[in-house]
Design an enzyme around this catalytic site. Structure first.
Site, mmCIF file in Angstrom:
data_model
loop_
_atom_site.group_PDB
_atom_site.id
_atom_site.type_symbol
_atom_site.label_atom_id
_atom_site.label_comp_id
_atom_site.label_asym_id
_atom_site.label_seq_id
_atom_site.Cartn_x
_atom_site.Cartn_y
_atom_site.Cartn_z
ATOM 1 N N TYR A 25 -4.338 3.875 8.048
ATOM 2 C CA TYR A 25 -5.719 3.115 8.217
ATOM 3 C C TYR A 25 -6.197 3.829 9.592
ATOM 4 O O TYR A 25 -6.348 4.733 9.835
ATOM 5 C CB TYR A 25 -5.554 1.589 8.048
ATOM 6 N N TYR A 45 -4.382 -2.979 -9.970
ATOM 7 C CA TYR A 45 -3.976 -2.735 -8.667
ATOM 8 C C TYR A 45 -3.193 -3.584 -8.009
ATOM 9 O O TYR A 45 -2.497 -3.089 -7.379
ATOM 10 C CB TYR A 45 -5.606 -2.594 -8.111
ATOM 11 N N VAL A 89 1.251 -3.465 4.000
ATOM 12 C CA VAL A 89 1.289 -4.853 4.702
ATOM 13 C C VAL A 89 2.447 -5.705 4.385
ATOM 14 O O VAL A 89 2.639 -6.921 4.980
ATOM 15 C CB VAL A 89 -0.074 -5.510 4.508
ATOM 16 N N SER A 104 0.837 -1.151 0.028
ATOM 17 C CA SER A 104 -0.029 -0.094 0.294
ATOM 18 C C SER A 104 0.739 1.328 0.041
ATOM 19 O O SER A 104 0.558 2.213 -0.143
ATOM 20 C CB SER A 104 -0.959 -0.073 1.191
ATOM 21 N N LYS A 133 0.284 3.191 -3.064
ATOM 22 C CA LYS A 133 -0.723 3.928 -3.371
ATOM 23 C C LYS A 133 -0.536 5.591 -3.390
ATOM 24 O O LYS A 133 -1.250 6.337 -4.035
ATOM 25 C CB LYS A 133 -2.118 3.818 -2.253
#
Length: 311
Positions: free
Chosen positions: A246, A198, A264, A71, A74
């Protein structure tokens, strides 16, 4: 030490002490075992790299071991989308903390298919969908990879096909999110194309040395490649501070006080604007899905340097 003008030698000594302490503590957390390729990784690993404003790169630990940035990617995909279409993306994705797990579908249902922010999985899938629009997946992935390779000035950054395949075979929650987004008209490409892009984006692998160098464009460091506008760098930093970890984002901001984005795979990209770009990796995760020892290291580094977005 509480001085913006960090002595690289003192920082190097601190990082070595920090690495030794972490190895001695052995409090590694749990790897992301729901992705088979990541489940096989030894959690007892640690690396940290700091790119300073004077051009120095200081590292400790396994700083040349490539890991799946997951992530953290992103941030760079969003940078590409902001550069390509500006603020149009905010019609499809919000900018608020979620307070929920990164793969939760609950808020997506309550808010009728508009993800809360671009760093939770649903929001990142929409962001990837925006980058993919009107193009083949290879072109969108090439843009992300080219951006990263340019940012860190290293053309060896690549996608790990085994990790991408592992995610394709087991990413059922992301498949559910994509189909839910499609049902609300917030996915403009076929779900399988967006998800394939993705998953490959998340499977990009880098070392902490490479990731710290890439983060210079967000930190606004002298000598960084000029591929990101000042305004977009500010926007990325704001989102990293409020949404980058998060449902643990508030806790991370309280403990560290710097913008950061976790993955992660155990990576954290940490930004001290105009001072440094920091990359940390330790694959064991805490209950929020963020690197356990990486979070500890980020807090210790912020205390040692005095770097903070709050004065």
């Amino acid at each position: 030490m509480q001085d913006e003008r960090i002595d690289p030698a003192a920082l190097a000594a601190f990082l070595e002490r920090l690495s030794a302490e972490i190895l001695e503590r052995g409090d590694w957390g749990k790897v992301a075992d729901y992705i088979p390729e990541l489940a096989a990784i030894d959690p007892a690993q640690f690396a940290i790299s700091v790119a300073l404003a004077d051009g120095t790169l200081v590292s400790a630990g396994a700083d040349r071991v490539p890991f799946s940035i997951q992530s953290v990617s992103k941030v760079f995909t969003l940078a590409c989308v902001l550069g390509r279409q500006g603020g149009q993306i905010w019609q499809r994705v919000g900018r608020e903390p979620s307070g929920s797990r990164f793969d939760s579908i609950l808020l997506l249902e309550l808010e009728r298919g508009k993800p809360r922010n671009p760093f939770i999985n649903a929001g990142a899938i929409v962001t990837t969908d925006a980058l993919l629009e009107g193009r083949e997946p290879k072109a969108a992935l090439s843009e992300i990879l080219t951006f990263l390779q340019s940012a860190c000035e290293d053309v060896t950054v690549r996608i790990d096909p085994a990790v991408a395949r592992s995610e394709l075979e087991t990413g059922f929650r992301n498949i559910a999110l994509a189909n839910y987004l499609k049902s609300y008209g917030n996915l403009r490409n076929p779900p399988e194309l967006t998800l394939g892009t993705y998953f490959h984006q998340c499977a990009i692998e880098m070392t902490t040395r490479q990731l710290a160098q890439a983060g210079r464009v967000i930190a606004g460091l002298p000598g960084a490649p000029k591929i990101l506008s000042v305004m977009n760098a500010r926007r990325l930093n704001a989102l990293m501070m409020t949404c980058g970890h998060y449902d643990g984002s508030g806790d991370f901001a309280y403990r560290v006080g710097l913008p950061g984005k976790s993955g992660v795979g155990g990576g954290i990209l940490l930004i001290a604007p105009r001072r440094a770009s920091i990359a940390i990796w330790s694959p064991g995760l805490n209950g929020y899905g963020n690197s356990q020892m990486g979070t500890f290291a980020a807090e210790q580094l912020a205390r040692f340097t005095g770097w903070s977005s709050f004065g």
